[in-house]
Design an enzyme around this catalytic site. Structure first.
Site, PDB file in Angstrom:
ATOM      1  N   GLU A 487     -14.247  32.866  19.512  1.00  0.00           N
ATOM      2  CA  GLU A 487     -15.483  33.162  18.783  1.00  0.00           C
ATOM      3  C   GLU A 487     -15.316  34.517  18.111  1.00  0.00           C
ATOM      4  O   GLU A 487     -14.902  34.591  16.973  1.00  0.00           O
ATOM      5  CB  GLU A 487     -16.675  33.127  19.736  1.00  0.00           C
ATOM      6  CG  GLU A 487     -17.999  33.069  19.011  1.00  0.00           C
ATOM      7  CD  GLU A 487     -19.125  32.631  19.923  1.00  0.00           C
ATOM      8  OE1 GLU A 487     -20.290  32.714  19.493  1.00  0.00           O
ATOM      9  OE2 GLU A 487     -18.862  32.184  21.063  1.00  0.00           O
ATOM     10  N   GLU A 760     -22.737  38.152  29.308  1.00  0.00           N
ATOM     11  CA  GLU A 760     -23.536  37.350  28.379  1.00  0.00           C
ATOM     12  C   GLU A 760     -24.740  36.727  29.078  1.00  0.00           C
ATOM     13  O   GLU A 760     -25.823  36.635  28.493  1.00  0.00           O
ATOM     14  CB  GLU A 760     -22.661  36.257  27.772  1.00  0.00           C
ATOM     15  CG  GLU A 760     -23.378  35.326  26.814  1.00  0.00           C
ATOM     16  CD  GLU A 760     -22.451  34.282  26.233  1.00  0.00           C
ATOM     17  OE1 GLU A 760     -22.789  33.714  25.177  1.00  0.00           O
ATOM     18  OE2 GLU A 760     -21.386  34.023  26.836  1.00  0.00           O
TER      19      GLU A 760
END
Length: 905
Positions: A487, A760
């Site tokens: 990502e 996260e």
């Protein structure tokens, strides 16, 4: 003038210094120290006043500028302001003759203080202009011309040239389609990595300028440049597709030399260059890098190398219209880590632990046979049984492969990739793994560290450490969401929620300003802002509330932190377009459509929450709140820019937005339809409710928190404002309970689980040692680190009272069982700091206010008679004005300087 005897001269100098209350230091041009390669035609100058005295402000300044340092000190100048009666010491715009491309300029400043004492002239600062228009580029784009032995091998390009005169100065201007590393005579040009950085290449391509005077020599010189795939054509994004911006890999290089006799010479990329491949056989951001030392072309970037078998290059007609100078700080090497543990896992893997989740790569020293292959794999965590865990990297291989040449003491490190890791798995290493042969090198954008925080609580100090390392790991030319998996994109929502914390920790103005230009460049014609910037996703991946609002929130946060109205001016059209898009989507002033992420990764107690009190907050309610917030920020920006018609227009719109919110989402007694923590937090933070309903809404928020045993249930959009809202409405004690909560979900739960960065997800590692979903579980993701903003601005109390901290507000919120908390912050005017300590009934508050600013200090006490400064009563302090009392504080007005307040209750 008759010469003074030496002793008299010294005495005269001492007297002059004593009379001067202030000196001038830390000169910057466009917020950079002695920058090279500016393309701003009216650069702005900033400086700081330094004084040990209190209440020092600037009443006037004078700047002079020359294109020669020696002439500057002799007062032979191109531009001089004369004495300007002004307190402005940041971002003073150049008003002189037109500046010339490639030319060096030198400037000095002196100031007059509030006692009309003039400082000495500052030490000269410098800047060099870059190439100001496409015609200034005389170089041609070149690509390798060989028949590729490996389509993904990194190209090498070289050229030798003669320089037979004494060199005064030389500047290299370089950019690439792909990434580049350049050398002159075998030495690396500059300290930057992953250049030219990542922008929306089809709209803006940065070049870098380097002073290479010291790398050149009289006689023959050699240039060598290695190219990598990078973001331009490498495998990237969710589909691992290649060629997002183009299929070619190309170089643009220009070297401008000025000799001491005034003549010049220019070396450019053209058809005289040669190309080949070397040791780097493949390179990719996700995959890693493969280096085969057997194919190394030793000395290829030095004079005398035989390149007869090298191929010519292809000259391309690529545009130069998109080239822009670089203002954001480059990615550089920073900290290094040695192994803290080398061990064998239960699976029999050889693993090295560096003790810190970091971003960068590992330098490996090895001795072995030709053809021996070392593979370095990277991971953030071990699984519950102690094995190497990479499932959360998804399809990112994150491996570097090194093939030995067979010589003694071979050293390997990557060039065109990076990894997020704490652990490495080593395969194929010839010999025993020893700490001295492995060094982890940290990479991030070279922003100045501006903020510090410390407290009496070790867990909170570790949280602060994790916040800092989350920034370091993800501020790598663009603000990425994560640095490890497939990502590593510039997610807009993550960046906007963390931006205020980031501006405290680092000098992030140039970093964000560069990125915001890509926000505007990639914004859709209808005003939607893509989820990631630069945008490499589909066109429909845009327009999510809280994400697209990056276009309004970060420009305003930068303006608050740095006082730079050019940021507002540059981004204003983008701000307008986003608000215009929401206005166009709204029906009866309600925005109730669109594809939104909502309160991303919020906490839900699931089956233990039968009545849904912690349920996901209505996405349309959230959208309406951010619609109002962005409109308010647009009003603010219009006011700064003097756009009175826009202020009136958007003020009327804002009233309609808030009225619609009340009708649609609020009961008459202040209950939101979602009745979640986030619904109350956003409604209160953005003033969506009538004032008469706000306190009872805050009370409902607290009851919700208490219901879940003082745990938060907020996600990406609610969490940053949670503690701020609690403190604003008199519930700092509840904010402290949330901050200090150690069980899941909380900020300290990851700390207790051994985290060294921000996660996260609230439960990236569950209490039983298993992991959250491997499809989305980063252990270096800074969004929840936004709590730092509350710690610095509320807990310690360092806040602005006007933009850029020209006026300062220091209002600590003492509590939580802390006995001490401190923070320091390099604001544009200098060092600002505060530290409070509590011992029994005594509180001390030590503050430092930079020169050329003033501050309002709130000392926790019931009346002024209980406050002392420096051991003396306030009444005896002529430098301090008592402004009254307010909600448990004595309010004081002070000027610059250091103060030590104490109070006893």
């Amino acid at each position: 003038m008759k010469k003074l005897p030496f002793l008299l001269f010294v005495l005269h100098a001492i007297v002059m210094c004593a009379n001067a209350q202030v000196s001038v230091q830390r000169l910057k041009t466009e917020s950079l120290t002695n920058p090279v390669g500016l393309d701003v035609t009216q650069p702005r100058f900033s400086w700081q006043l330094i004084s040990e005295k209190r209440n020092v402000v600037q009443n006037a300044y004078e700047i002079k500028l020359s294109d020669d340092k020696a002439r500057l000190t002799k007062n032979k100048v191109l531009w001089q302001t004369g004495r300007i009666s002004s307190g402005q010491s940041i971002l003073v715009a150049y008003q002189g003759p037109s500046l010339v491309a490639g030319k060096h300029y030198y400037w000095q400043v002196r100031v007059w203080d509030n006692n009309n004492k003039v400082s000495a002239w500052s030490t000269p600062a410098s800047f060099q202009m870059g190439l100001l228009q496409p015609a200034d580029w005389k170089a041609s784009w070149i690509s390798p011309g060989y028949q590729e032995d490996s389509v993904w091998a990194a190209p090498l390009m070289r050229k030798e040239f003669a320089s037979d005169k004494k060199i005064k100065e030389a500047t290299a201007y370089i950019t690439a389609h792909g990434l580049y590393e350049a050398q002159l005579n075998g030495k690396k040009i500059g300290e930057a990595y992953l250049t030219p950085g990542w922008t929306s290449y089809n709209k803006r391509l940065q070049y870098q300028a380097y002073d290479v005077t010291d790398l050149l020599k009289k006689g023959t010189n050699a240039i060598g440049v290695t190219l990598g795939d990078g973001w331009y054509r490498g495998a990237f994004s969710f589909d691992h597709g290649r060629n997002h911006y183009g299929k070619d890999i190309s170089l643009l290089f220009q070297l401008d030399i000025t000799y001491t006799d005034g003549t010049t010479k220019r070396i450019v990329s053209d058809d005289s260059w040669k190309s080949s491949t070397g040791a780097i056989r493949s390179n990719g951001i996700y995959a890693g890098e493969t280096i085969d030392a057997r194919l190394d072309k030793k000395g290829w970037a030095t004079v005398g190398y035989n390149d007869e078998k090298w191929s010519s290059v292809k000259v391309n007609d690529f545009s130069k219209d998109l080239l822009v100078a670089t203002y954001n700080e480059p990615v550089k090497k920073h900290e290094t880590f040695k192994p803290v543990k080398i061990f064998t896992t239960p699976k029999g893997e050889q693993v090295i632990d560096f003790g810190q989740n970091l971003v960068g790569w590992v330098v490996v020293n090895a001795n072995g046979k030709a053809g021996d292959k070392i593979t370095i794999s990277h991971a953030e965590v071990l699984d519950k049984t102690g094995n190497f865990y990479t499932e959360n990297l998804r399809n990112a291989k994150a491996q570097d492969h090194y093939i030995l040449q067979g010589n003694a003491n071979e050293v390997f490190e990557p060039h065109f990739t990076w990894h997020g890791f704490r652990y490495i798995k080593v395969e194929g290493y010839p010999g025993e793994l020893k700490p001295e042969n492995f060094t982890a090198v940290v990479l991030y954008s070279d922003m100045e560290q501006t903020g510090t925080f410390n407290s009496s609580n070790a867990l909170i100090n570790q949280l602060q450490h994790n916040i800092e390392w989350g920034l370091r790991g993800n501020f790598l030319d663009v603000p990425t969401d994560c640095p490890q998996r497939d990502e590593r994109l510039g997610w807009t929502g993550d960046a906007q929620v963390f931006s205020r914390t980031a501006t405290f920790l680092r000098g992030a103005n140039n970093f964000f300003t560069k990125w915001l230009k890509d926000v505007a460049a990639d914004q859709m014609p209808d005003g939607r802002v893509p989820h990631v910037i630069p945008n490499i996703l589909a066109n429909w991946d845009a327009g999510s509330t809280g994400w697209a609002d990056v276009s309004t929130i970060i420009p305003w946060n930068l303006y608050l932190a740095y006082g730079d109205n050019r940021i507002i001016e540059a981004q204003y059209p983008s701000m307008q377009k986003w608000v215009g898009y929401m206005q166009g989507q709204a029906v009866d002033n309600l925005w109730k459509n669109g594809n939104h992420f909502g309160d991303w990764l919020f906490y839900s107690v699931g089956n233990n929450d039968p009545d849904g009190a912690s349920a996901v907050t209505d996405k349309n309610l959230i959208a309406q709140c951010f619609y109002a917030h962005s409109t308010q920020l647009l009003i603010n920006a219009a006011g700064v820019l003097g756009k009175t018609d826009d202020v009136a227009k958007y003020t009327a719109l804002l009233k309609n937005i808030k009225d619609a919110f009340v009708r649609e989402y609020l009961t008459p007694n202040g209950l939101t339809i979602s009745n979640t923590q986030t619904s109350y937090v956003l409604a209160l933070q953005f003033d969506m409710m009538p004032e008469s309903l706000r306190q009872q809404a805050a009370d409902r928020l607290v009851k919700n928190i208490e219901r879940y045993n003082n745990h938060l249930t907020t996600g990406f959009l609610g969490t940053p404002y949670l503690c701020h809202v609690l403190s604003r409405f008199g519930y700092s004690d509840v904010a402290y309970k949330l901050l200090l909560q150690e069980s899941y979900p909380s900020w300290l739960y990851p700390v207790k689980m051994g985290a060294t960065t921000i996660w996260e997800r609230w439960d990236g590692i569950k209490t039983d040692g298993t992991f959250q979903s491997e499809t989305m579980n980063s252990f270096n993701h800074y969004a929840y680190g936004a709590i730092g903003d509350w710690m610095y601005r509320v807990m310690v109390g360092l806040d602005e009272d006007s933009v850029g901290y020209k006026k300062i507000r220091i209002q600590p919120h003492v509590g939580g069982g802390f006995t001490q908390a401190s923070a320091s912050y390099l604001v544009p005017y200098g060092r600002l700091s505060a530290e409070w300590k509590k011992e029994n009934d005594k509180l001390t508050l030590d503050v430092e206010i930079p020169a050329n600013t003033t501050a309002t200090v709130y000392v926790p006490a019931t009346n002024a008679d209980k406050v002392m400064e420096g051991g003396k009563a306030l009444a005896a302090q002529k430098d301090i004005q008592v402004a009254g009392t307010e909600k448990g504080y004595v309010v004081l007005k002070v000027g610059s300087g250091k103060y030590s307040f104490s109070s006893i209750e």
